[in-house]
Design a protein around this motif. Structure first.
Motif, PDB file in Angstrom:
ATOM      1  N   GLN A 247     -29.727 -29.086  89.352  1.00  0.00           N
ATOM      2  CA  GLN A 247     -28.689 -30.159  89.242  1.00  0.00           C
ATOM      3  C   GLN A 247     -28.838 -30.802  88.004  1.00  0.00           C
ATOM      4  O   GLN A 247     -27.803 -31.157  87.420  1.00  0.00           O
ATOM      5  N   TYR A 250     -26.355 -30.508  84.623  1.00  0.00           N
ATOM      6  CA  TYR A 250     -25.269 -30.975  84.670  1.00  0.00           C
ATOM      7  C   TYR A 250     -25.235 -32.482  84.527  1.00  0.00           C
ATOM      8  O   TYR A 250     -24.204 -33.273  84.518  1.00  0.00           O
ATOM      9  N   GLN A 251     -26.296 -32.946  83.997  1.00  0.00           N
ATOM     10  CA  GLN A 251     -26.385 -34.552  83.554  1.00  0.00           C
ATOM     11  C   GLN A 251     -26.678 -34.798  82.077  1.00  0.00           C
ATOM     12  O   GLN A 251     -27.002 -33.784  81.604  1.00  0.00           O
ATOM     13  N   LEU A 253     -24.732 -34.179  79.385  1.00  0.00           N
ATOM     14  CA  LEU A 253     -24.104 -33.485  78.684  1.00  0.00           C
ATOM     15  C   LEU A 253     -23.798 -33.904  77.367  1.00  0.00           C
ATOM     16  O   LEU A 253     -24.224 -32.918  76.425  1.00  0.00           O
ATOM     17  N   PHE A 290     -20.236 -22.104  84.009  1.00  0.00           N
ATOM     18  CA  PHE A 290     -20.962 -23.252  84.285  1.00  0.00           C
ATOM     19  C   PHE A 290     -20.181 -24.330  85.181  1.00  0.00           C
ATOM     20  O   PHE A 290     -20.577 -25.082  85.828  1.00  0.00           O
ATOM     21  N   GLY A 294     -20.642 -26.421  88.763  1.00  0.00           N
ATOM     22  CA  GLY A 294     -20.732 -27.840  88.826  1.00  0.00           C
ATOM     23  C   GLY A 294     -19.790 -28.244  89.957  1.00  0.00           C
ATOM     24  O   GLY A 294     -19.842 -29.255  90.790  1.00  0.00           O
ATOM     25  N   TYR A 299     -25.497 -25.435  91.692  1.00  0.00           N
ATOM     26  CA  TYR A 299     -25.979 -25.883  90.352  1.00  0.00           C
ATOM     27  C   TYR A 299     -26.847 -24.880  89.569  1.00  0.00           C
ATOM     28  O   TYR A 299     -26.941 -24.827  88.401  1.00  0.00           O
ATOM     29  N   GLY A 302     -25.620 -23.268  86.559  1.00  0.00           N
ATOM     30  CA  GLY A 302     -25.802 -23.840  85.165  1.00  0.00           C
ATOM     31  C   GLY A 302     -26.644 -23.298  84.284  1.00  0.00           C
ATOM     32  O   GLY A 302     -26.702 -23.590  83.059  1.00  0.00           O
ATOM     33  N   LEU A 305     -25.137 -21.676  81.320  1.00  0.00           N
ATOM     34  CA  LEU A 305     -24.860 -22.456  80.170  1.00  0.00           C
ATOM     35  C   LEU A 305     -24.969 -21.870  78.693  1.00  0.00           C
ATOM     36  O   LEU A 305     -24.104 -21.776  77.732  1.00  0.00           O
TER      37      LEU A 305
END
Length: 479
Positions: A247, A250-251, A253, A290, A294, A299, A302, A305
């Motif tokens: 997770q 996704y923080q 970014l 990606f 999200g 997750y 991700g 990416l």
């Protein structure tokens, strides 16, 4: 010449990092995998706990490293340094080969390598399979680097195959290489597959090529199915166990990847010139996967990416040598240089993995992230290969690297059915309100010979043997 010189200096820095081999993240898992294979190539068992389960870490690459360790008698960490050299070599040569399929300009490969390493964001980001300089310095011995190096070679080979009249042997070789990448690092295998699909869509291959492509895919799937060390296709049902740890991808970014927007702008210019540009399609497919992860809560998707980052970073570099007018190219080069300088400053602490923190200027030392301290001291105190050690989560990520097992794995294990039970047993053992008899019962159940904890772990059935860094204490279990 300036770009080539800068790229050469960065590669030299990474070679010096290999000598130090800073420990962080998953290095202990990979060392433990080599440990098990050097002792038993056919039935290595679980890398972390005393159980006869398969493991996705038993890849063809790790099997080769286990053979090297077994035949040469070299220590696991020397073998991992050799793995780092091989992975770095594959990565650099793979980038060179693939970029050559996109541009004939002599500066293009160097610019591409610099963009892959520095075009990230103003906040440091480290993760396996992501090519920032600091991240690569910490993961250079990982199978992900080896697999990503193979991926660039795969894309170069595939591009040549769809453009030319490649025979059946070339296509079957591509199928086998695709399977090898997937077996060595599954997430990088997904990125490789996305890139390969983009290149096929861009090329619009003839029907005869599609027949050979089908044969290549069939061979790749056969190799995946026949691999004896773990069930590759069983991993598709393991996503739920991996969502929480992914997770964070996704923080933040913008802070982590903001400089890549320059590459997105370059992709827009490439799209205007060619709507089927392979880098544009590569980025679009990667960004789609990606984003889908999200939006749906998957997750672990991700990890795809890099399939969006890599084409954007390459596009940013190639625009310096591809833009039409000379003035435009110069302006783009200035913007790219400024972005690379920001990225390089963000990752300046990487120098400390060569020089040590004390040799760095104060402002650079603040960016240095201290590697983990190892647990070699418990082996000098009498712990043997195969002994079971009771300890918490963070020591469990390192102790198996030296040969012992831990009660609970320090990493998620999709094939270890009783992982939750083992983790609960460790938590119960160290809980303040657990009775002495219950603790002894847990030690007997898992065949524990040693306990690593702090001073509060002391008990009548434990004998203190040694003390290590960070206040950790090694106890022998008294029968």
């Amino acid at each position: 010449m300036l770009a080539q010189a800068a790229a050469a200096l960065v590669v030299a820095l990474l070679l010096l990092v290999v000598v130090r081999l800073p420990w962080a993240g998953d290095l202990g898992m990979h060392a433990a995998t080599v440990q098990r294979l050097r002792h038993s190539l056919l039935h290595p068992g679980n890398p972390l706990v005393d159980a006869g389960t398969p493991s996705p870490y038993y890849s063809p690459w790790m099997l080769l490293l286990g053979v090297v360790a077994r035949l040469t008698g070299l220590s696991v960490f020397v073998v991992l340094r050799l793995a780092a050299l091989a992975g770095l070599g594959l990565l650099v040569t793979g980038v060179l080969r693939y970029v050559r399929t996109l541009s004939a300009h002599r500066a293009a490969p160097a610019l591409a390598l610099l963009s892959l390493l520095f075009l990230w964001g103003p906040t440091l980001f480290n993760w396996s399979g992501f090519l920032g300089l600091n991240s690569l310095a910490l993961t250079v011995a990982y199978p992900s680097v080896f697999a990503l190096g193979l991926a660039f070679h795969f894309w170069a080979w595939l591009t040549g195959a769809v453009r030319g009249q490649a025979g059946w042997g070339v296509w079957l070789g591509l199928g086998a290489l695709w399977a090898l990448i997937l077996l060595c690092h599954q997430f990088t295998g997904v990125v490789t597959s996305i890139g390969g699909l983009a290149m096929l869509l861009a090329a619009r291959p003839a029907r005869t090529v599609l027949l050979r492509l089908g044969a290549a895919l069939a061979l790749g799937l056969l190799v995946l199915w026949l691999w004896p060390y773990y069930d590759f296709f069983a991993l598709f049902s393991a996503g739920a166990d991996l969502e929480a740890i992914h997770q964070p991808l996704y923080q933040d970014l913008a802070a982590r990847f903001g400089l890549v927007l320059l590459g997105v702008a370059a992709l827009g210019l490439r799209w205007r010139r060619d709507h089927r540009d392979p880098l544009v399609l590569f980025f679009a497919l990667g960004a789609l996967v990606f984003a889908a992860g999200g939006l749906t809560g998957h997750y672990s998707w991700g990890r795809a990416l890099p399939a969006a980052l890599i084409p954007a970073q390459l596009a940013a570099a190639l625009e310096v040598v591809s833009a039409g007018r000379r003035a435009v190219r110069r302006a783009w080069a200035c913007v790219l240089l400024a972005a690379l300088a920001v990225g390089a400053w963000t990752q300046a602490g990487t120098l400390g993995y060569v020089t040590g923190r004390d040799a760095l200027p104060g402002v650079v030392a603040e960016k240095y992230r201290t590697p983990w301290v190892g647990y070699h001291w418990i082996m000098r105190a009498g712990v043997k290969y195969g002994d079971v050690v009771m300890t918490g989560m963070w020591p469990a990520r390192q102790i198996p690297a030296y040969g012992p097992y831990t009660v609970a794995p320090g990493y998620p294990d999709v094939f270890l059915k009783d992982a939750g039970r083992r983790e609960a047993a460790v938590a119960r053992y160290f809980a303040a309100d657990t009775s002495g008899e219950a603790r002894r019962g847990i030690l007997r159940e898992y065949g524990v010979k040693w306990v690593v904890g702090d001073g509060a772990a002391a008990a009548p059935w434990l004998r203190k043997v040694a003390a290590g860094p960070g206040g950790k204490v090694l106890y022998r279990v008294v029968p």
